[in-house]
Motif scaffolding. Structure first.
Motif, short mmCIF file in Angstrom:
data_model
loop_
_atom_site.label_atom_id
_atom_site.label_comp_id
_atom_site.label_asym_id
_atom_site.label_seq_id
_atom_site.Cartn_x
_atom_site.Cartn_y
_atom_site.Cartn_z
N VAL A 154 9.32 -22.73 -21.04
CA VAL A 154 9.25 -22.66 -19.58
C VAL A 154 10.07 -23.83 -19.05
O VAL A 154 9.69 -24.99 -19.19
N ASN A 155 11.23 -23.54 -18.46
CA ASN A 155 12.15 -24.58 -17.99
C ASN A 155 11.82 -25.09 -16.60
O ASN A 155 11.96 -26.28 -16.33
N ALA A 156 11.43 -24.19 -15.71
CA ALA A 156 11.18 -24.60 -14.33
C ALA A 156 10.25 -23.59 -13.66
O ALA A 156 10.21 -22.42 -14.04
N VAL A 157 9.52 -24.07 -12.67
CA VAL A 157 8.67 -23.22 -11.84
C VAL A 157 8.96 -23.60 -10.39
O VAL A 157 8.84 -24.76 -10.02
N ASP B 145 4.86 -28.25 -11.00
CA ASP B 145 4.88 -29.01 -12.25
C ASP B 145 3.65 -28.71 -13.10
O ASP B 145 3.75 -28.53 -14.32
N ILE C 178 9.28 -18.26 -12.26
CA ILE C 178 9.21 -19.01 -13.50
C ILE C 178 10.48 -18.73 -14.29
O ILE C 178 10.78 -17.58 -14.58
N GLN D 166 3.90 -25.27 -14.60
CA GLN D 166 4.83 -25.25 -15.72
C GLN D 166 4.13 -25.67 -17.01
O GLN D 166 4.27 -25.03 -18.05
N ARG D 167 3.36 -26.75 -16.94
CA ARG D 167 2.63 -27.22 -18.12
C ARG D 167 1.60 -26.20 -18.59
O ARG D 167 1.48 -25.89 -19.78
#
Length: 141
Positions: A37-40, A13, A51, A16-17
């Motif tokens: 960026v949708n998900a990591v 999380d 990513i 991602q930020r």
């Protein structure tokens, strides 16, 4: 009592930020465009992080689109720089290798939404007049 989020989830999380900000501010390549960026997903041993990104575009994009291929290639080439920046920002001892992938979920969800609208129509599932009448009758009783 188990913890709600594992350390790996929290790292994902935070990555991602950080990556969303870094790509927007630090990657100056014009081929990248508007990236979300949708998900990591971070591996359990912190060896790599997948990513998933999507591109803002007026037309429907797939993994085979030249814009997508070019943007993903640029991001994968910049992964070393981004990895160093993420490591500094998050103060991690072990920073995973970054692997960028195109997230086709938005296009798929838009397609499913259109199919549902065609099948059901644009009328609401519950008529508002019927719902209001029931609430009034219950409150008067």
């Amino acid at each position: 009592m188990p913890r709600e989020f594992s350390r790996i989830d929290r790292i994902g999380d935070q990555m991602q930020r950080e990556l969303a900000q870094l790509i927007q501010r630090e990657v100056k390549d014009p081929r990248v465009g508007m990236v979300t960026v949708n998900a990591v997903k971070v591996s359990r041993d912190l060896g790599y992080a997948d990513i998933y990104v999507s591109l803002l575009s007026t037309e429907e994009l797939t993994e085979a689109s030249p814009e997508v291929k070019e943007s993903i290639a640029v991001l994968n080439k910049a992964s070393g720089f981004l990895r160093g920046q993420v490591g500094r920002a998050m103060k991690l001892r072990v920073v995973p290798q970054l692997r960028f992938h195109f997230d086709a979920l938005q296009g798929y969800s838009r397609k499913m939404d259109n199919l549902i609208r065609e099948a059901v129509g644009d009328k609401p599932a519950v008529d508002r007049d019927e719902g209001e009448g029931k609430d009034d009758a219950e409150s008067n009783a």
